[in-house]
Design a protein around this motif. Structure first.
Motif, PDB file in Angstrom:
ATOM      1  N   PRO A  60       0.808  -1.219   0.000  1.00  0.00           N
ATOM      2  CA  PRO A  60       0.000   0.000   0.000  1.00  0.00           C
ATOM      3  C   PRO A  60       0.844   1.272   0.000  1.00  0.00           C
ATOM      4  O   PRO A  60       1.906   1.335   0.625  1.00  0.00           O
ATOM      5  CB  PRO A  60      -0.811  -0.116   1.287  1.00  0.00           C
ATOM      6  CG  PRO A  60      -0.868  -1.582   1.576  1.00  0.00           C
ATOM      7  CD  PRO A  60       0.441  -2.121   1.105  1.00  0.00           C
ATOM      8  N   ILE A  61       0.362   2.292  -0.718  1.00  0.00           N
ATOM      9  CA  ILE A  61       1.029   3.594  -0.794  1.00  0.00           C
ATOM     10  C   ILE A  61       0.459   4.503   0.286  1.00  0.00           C
ATOM     11  O   ILE A  61      -0.760   4.604   0.453  1.00  0.00           O
ATOM     12  CB  ILE A  61       0.849   4.211  -2.186  1.00  0.00           C
ATOM     13  CG1 ILE A  61       1.616   3.392  -3.238  1.00  0.00           C
ATOM     14  CG2 ILE A  61       1.321   5.667  -2.203  1.00  0.00           C
ATOM     15  CD1 ILE A  61       1.392   3.849  -4.663  1.00  0.00           C
ATOM     16  N   VAL A  62       1.345   5.197   1.001  1.00  0.00           N
ATOM     17  CA  VAL A  62       0.917   6.078   2.094  1.00  0.00           C
ATOM     18  C   VAL A  62       1.132   7.553   1.761  1.00  0.00           C
ATOM     19  O   VAL A  62       0.994   8.413   2.638  1.00  0.00           O
ATOM     20  CB  VAL A  62       1.647   5.722   3.406  1.00  0.00           C
ATOM     21  CG1 VAL A  62       1.358   4.284   3.804  1.00  0.00           C
ATOM     22  CG2 VAL A  62       3.152   5.962   3.278  1.00  0.00           C
ATOM     23  N   GLY A  63       1.471   7.853   0.512  1.00  0.00           N
ATOM     24  CA  GLY A  63       1.722   9.231   0.112  1.00  0.00           C
ATOM     25  C   GLY A  63       3.074   9.368  -0.550  1.00  0.00           C
ATOM     26  O   GLY A  63       3.575   8.425  -1.175  1.00  0.00           O
ATOM     27  N   GLY A  64       3.682  10.566  -0.417  1.00  0.00           N
ATOM     28  CA  GLY A  64       5.000  10.808  -0.983  1.00  0.00           C
ATOM     29  C   GLY A  64       6.040  10.926   0.111  1.00  0.00           C
ATOM     30  O   GLY A  64       5.798  10.587   1.273  1.00  0.00           O
ATOM     31  N   THR A  65       7.211  11.451  -0.239  1.00  0.00           N
ATOM     32  CA  THR A  65       8.274  11.602   0.749  1.00  0.00           C
ATOM     33  C   THR A  65       8.127  12.897   1.550  1.00  0.00           C
ATOM     34  O   THR A  65       8.633  13.000   2.665  1.00  0.00           O
ATOM     35  CB  THR A  65       9.653  11.586   0.070  1.00  0.00           C
ATOM     36  OG1 THR A  65       9.679  12.583  -0.960  1.00  0.00           O
ATOM     37  CG2 THR A  65       9.940  10.224  -0.544  1.00  0.00           C
ATOM     38  N   LYS A  66       7.436  13.874   0.970  1.00  0.00           N
ATOM     39  CA  LYS A  66       7.258  15.170   1.646  1.00  0.00           C
ATOM     40  C   LYS A  66       5.844  15.361   2.179  1.00  0.00           C
ATOM     41  O   LYS A  66       5.572  16.332   2.888  1.00  0.00           O
ATOM     42  CB  LYS A  66       7.582  16.315   0.676  1.00  0.00           C
ATOM     43  CG  LYS A  66       8.925  16.206  -0.025  1.00  0.00           C
ATOM     44  CD  LYS A  66      10.088  16.174   0.936  1.00  0.00           C
ATOM     45  CE  LYS A  66      11.411  16.131   0.173  1.00  0.00           C
ATOM     46  NZ  LYS A  66      12.570  15.947   1.077  1.00  0.00           N
ATOM     47  N   GLU A  67       4.935  14.467   1.832  1.00  0.00           N
ATOM     48  CA  GLU A  67       3.556  14.569   2.293  1.00  0.00           C
ATOM     49  C   GLU A  67       2.969  13.168   2.395  1.00  0.00           C
ATOM     50  O   GLU A  67       2.968  12.418   1.417  1.00  0.00           O
ATOM     51  CB  GLU A  67       2.739  15.413   1.314  1.00  0.00           C
ATOM     52  CG  GLU A  67       1.311  15.654   1.761  1.00  0.00           C
ATOM     53  CD  GLU A  67       0.568  16.570   0.812  1.00  0.00           C
ATOM     54  OE1 GLU A  67      -0.678  16.635   0.907  1.00  0.00           O
ATOM     55  OE2 GLU A  67       1.223  17.216  -0.030  1.00  0.00           O
ATOM     56  N   VAL A  68       2.472  12.816   3.578  1.00  0.00           N
ATOM     57  CA  VAL A  68       1.937  11.466   3.794  1.00  0.00           C
ATOM     58  C   VAL A  68       0.478  11.545   4.237  1.00  0.00           C
ATOM     59  O   VAL A  68       0.009  12.565   4.739  1.00  0.00           O
ATOM     60  CB  VAL A  68       2.757  10.694   4.843  1.00  0.00           C
ATOM     61  CG1 VAL A  68       4.188  10.487   4.366  1.00  0.00           C
ATOM     62  CG2 VAL A  68       2.733  11.410   6.186  1.00  0.00           C
ATOM     63  N   ASN A  69      -0.218  10.433   4.048  1.00  0.00           N
ATOM     64  CA  ASN A  69      -1.613  10.330   4.468  1.00  0.00           C
ATOM     65  C   ASN A  69      -1.645   9.698   5.856  1.00  0.00           C
ATOM     66  O   ASN A  69      -1.470   8.490   6.010  1.00  0.00           O
ATOM     67  CB  ASN A  69      -2.402   9.471   3.470  1.00  0.00           C
ATOM     68  CG  ASN A  69      -3.884   9.472   3.749  1.00  0.00           C
ATOM     69  OD1 ASN A  69      -4.326   9.343   4.886  1.00  0.00           O
ATOM     70  ND2 ASN A  69      -4.677   9.611   2.695  1.00  0.00           N
ATOM     71  N   MET A  70      -1.868  10.536   6.861  1.00  0.00           N
ATOM     72  CA  MET A  70      -1.805  10.063   8.239  1.00  0.00           C
ATOM     73  C   MET A  70      -2.885   9.023   8.530  1.00  0.00           C
ATOM     74  O   MET A  70      -2.653   8.064   9.268  1.00  0.00           O
ATOM     75  CB  MET A  70      -1.930  11.247   9.191  1.00  0.00           C
ATOM     76  CG  MET A  70      -0.762  12.221   9.141  1.00  0.00           C
ATOM     77  SD  MET A  70       0.827  11.449   9.572  1.00  0.00           S
ATOM     78  CE  MET A  70       0.506  10.988  11.268  1.00  0.00           C
ATOM     79  N   GLU A  71      -4.065   9.197   7.957  1.00  0.00           N
ATOM     80  CA  GLU A  71      -5.151   8.240   8.196  1.00  0.00           C
ATOM     81  C   GLU A  71      -4.785   6.859   7.667  1.00  0.00           C
ATOM     82  O   GLU A  71      -5.009   5.837   8.340  1.00  0.00           O
ATOM     83  CB  GLU A  71      -6.438   8.736   7.540  1.00  0.00           C
ATOM     84  CG  GLU A  71      -7.639   7.835   7.809  1.00  0.00           C
ATOM     85  CD  GLU A  71      -8.921   8.379   7.212  1.00  0.00           C
ATOM     86  OE1 GLU A  71      -9.957   7.668   7.271  1.00  0.00           O
ATOM     87  OE2 GLU A  71      -8.903   9.511   6.689  1.00  0.00           O
ATOM     88  N   THR A  72      -4.209   6.836   6.471  1.00  0.00           N
ATOM     89  CA  THR A  72      -3.788   5.561   5.892  1.00  0.00           C
ATOM     90  C   THR A  72      -2.727   4.899   6.752  1.00  0.00           C
ATOM     91  O   THR A  72      -2.759   3.682   6.998  1.00  0.00           O
ATOM     92  CB  THR A  72      -3.241   5.769   4.473  1.00  0.00           C
ATOM     93  OG1 THR A  72      -4.265   6.323   3.654  1.00  0.00           O
ATOM     94  CG2 THR A  72      -2.764   4.458   3.868  1.00  0.00           C
ATOM     95  N   ILE A  73      -1.791   5.691   7.234  1.00  0.00           N
ATOM     96  CA  ILE A  73      -0.718   5.155   8.073  1.00  0.00           C
ATOM     97  C   ILE A  73      -1.269   4.598   9.375  1.00  0.00           C
ATOM     98  O   ILE A  73      -0.876   3.508   9.820  1.00  0.00           O
ATOM     99  CB  ILE A  73       0.349   6.238   8.325  1.00  0.00           C
ATOM    100  CG1 ILE A  73       1.113   6.533   7.019  1.00  0.00           C
ATOM    101  CG2 ILE A  73       1.315   5.803   9.432  1.00  0.00           C
ATOM    102  CD1 ILE A  73       2.117   7.655   7.120  1.00  0.00           C
ATOM    103  N   ARG A  74      -2.190   5.294   9.987  1.00  0.00           N
ATOM    104  CA  ARG A  74      -2.803   4.785  11.226  1.00  0.00           C
ATOM    105  C   ARG A  74      -3.531   3.468  10.975  1.00  0.00           C
ATOM    106  O   ARG A  74      -3.436   2.529  11.775  1.00  0.00           O
ATOM    107  CB  ARG A  74      -3.778   5.826  11.789  1.00  0.00           C
ATOM    108  CG  ARG A  74      -3.122   7.065  12.366  1.00  0.00           C
ATOM    109  CD  ARG A  74      -4.139   7.892  13.137  1.00  0.00           C
ATOM    110  NE  ARG A  74      -3.585   9.188  13.511  1.00  0.00           N
ATOM    111  CZ  ARG A  74      -3.752  10.306  12.800  1.00  0.00           C
ATOM    112  NH1 ARG A  74      -4.475  10.269  11.676  1.00  0.00           N
ATOM    113  NH2 ARG A  74      -3.213  11.435  13.211  1.00  0.00           N
ATOM    114  N   ASP A  75      -4.245   3.407   9.866  1.00  0.00           N
ATOM    115  CA  ASP A  75      -5.005   2.186   9.551  1.00  0.00           C
ATOM    116  C   ASP A  75      -4.090   0.982   9.354  1.00  0.00           C
ATOM    117  O   ASP A  75      -4.491  -0.160   9.604  1.00  0.00           O
ATOM    118  CB  ASP A  75      -5.849   2.404   8.298  1.00  0.00           C
ATOM    119  CG  ASP A  75      -7.019   3.353   8.528  1.00  0.00           C
ATOM    120  OD1 ASP A  75      -7.349   3.606   9.706  1.00  0.00           O
ATOM    121  OD2 ASP A  75      -7.577   3.859   7.536  1.00  0.00           O
TER     122      ASP A  75
END
Length: 285
Positions: A60-75
């Protein structure tokens, strides 16, 4: 484990057990995790984590190197997040620490790459695999031996022109290959430069990288117009990544150096002294 470990910034990272769910937000680290046999433990990556091809796509992709999706990471419920000082921002690291322990590497030299691999082996209980990978990198990679160096700049961006500065892994690779980077003394890691500054640098060689800006054949004439006496080449920027990529990069860098030697051998005594660089063939993992 049940103890804390210091990351490369001296930050305390607390781990109760060997991590089983890892998110990597640095492409070179993601590829290195695969090389250490940790593909089953990786649960998240950035969209720029594209190696090894044919294997990383299912993660799964969680965003880029300078901007991430916190909700996805928590899940994804990671128990360890791996970052790198240059690739990722301080703000991202601070935010991610609220989700899981974050280990930050810092790679500014070739030796730092080996330290990063060693740290991953320690964190993930893969010390032997890390030792083997480091040995393979060292076997593949060139050893510095030039006394006098060709002046060379490595360009990463257009409009404005940006080049590699001194405190970078790429600069250390250039030095190893027998090049003197005239922009290594700049305060910025990736200084902006003008046509005039590039001209005054008295460059023997100009390297145009394929990433992050995708320099192509059509851009050669643009630089040649104001650098008529400089040899200008397109290079694969991915071959200047640290970590596991170094095994593959060794042969590429050997060929690149030989090509530059051929096209510059008509002239300077500097080049003649640089012909003593020693390379060994890429070892197979």
């Amino acid at each position: 484990m049940g103890q804390f470990i210091l990351d490369h910034l001296g930050r305390q990272v607390n781990l109760s057990t060997v991590p089983k769910r890892i998110i990597s937000i640095c492409p070179a680290i993601t590829e290195t995790l695969f090389a250490l046999g940790l593909e089953k433990e990786i649960v998240g990556r950035t969209k720029y984590c594209i190696f090894p091809k044919g294997m990383v796509e299912s993660i799964p992709i969680v965003g880029g190197t300078k901007e991430v999706n916190m909700e996805t990471i928590r899940d994804l419920q990671p128990d360890l997040i791996l970052a790198e000082k240059e690739e990722n921002t301080k703000e991202i690291v601070l935010a991610l620490e609220k989700v899981a322990p974050v280990f930050v590497s810092e790679v500014q030299k070739i030796d730092d790459s080996y330290r990063m691999i060693e740290a991953l082996g320690l964190l993930m209980n893969r010390e032997k695999a890390a030792e083997h990978l480091i040995a393979s990198c060292k076997t593949s990679f060139p050893n510095p031996s030039c006394k006098q160096k060709l002046n060379a700049a490595y360009v990463i961006w257009r409009k404005p022109y940006m080049v590699v500065g001194g405190t970078t892994y790429i600069n250390d690779v250039l030095d190893t290959l027998g090049f003197q980077n005239p922009f290594a003394t700049e305060e910025s890691r990736y200084p902006m430069v003008t046509k005039e500054e590039l001209t005054k640098a008295n460059l023997d060689v100009l390297l145009l990288a394929s990433e992050p800006f995708p320099f192509q054949v059509k851009h050669l004439a643009e630089f040649q117009s104001f650098l008529p006496n400089t040899k200008i080449l397109l290079v694969d920027g991915e071959m200047f990544w640290y970590g596991a990529k170094m095994v593959e990069a060794g042969l590429y860098l050997e060929r690149l150096t030989k090509k530059i030697e051929e096209i510059t051998s008509g002239g300077s005594s500097k080049q003649k002294e640089c012909r003593n660089v020693k390379f060994t063939k890429v070892s197979k993992m």
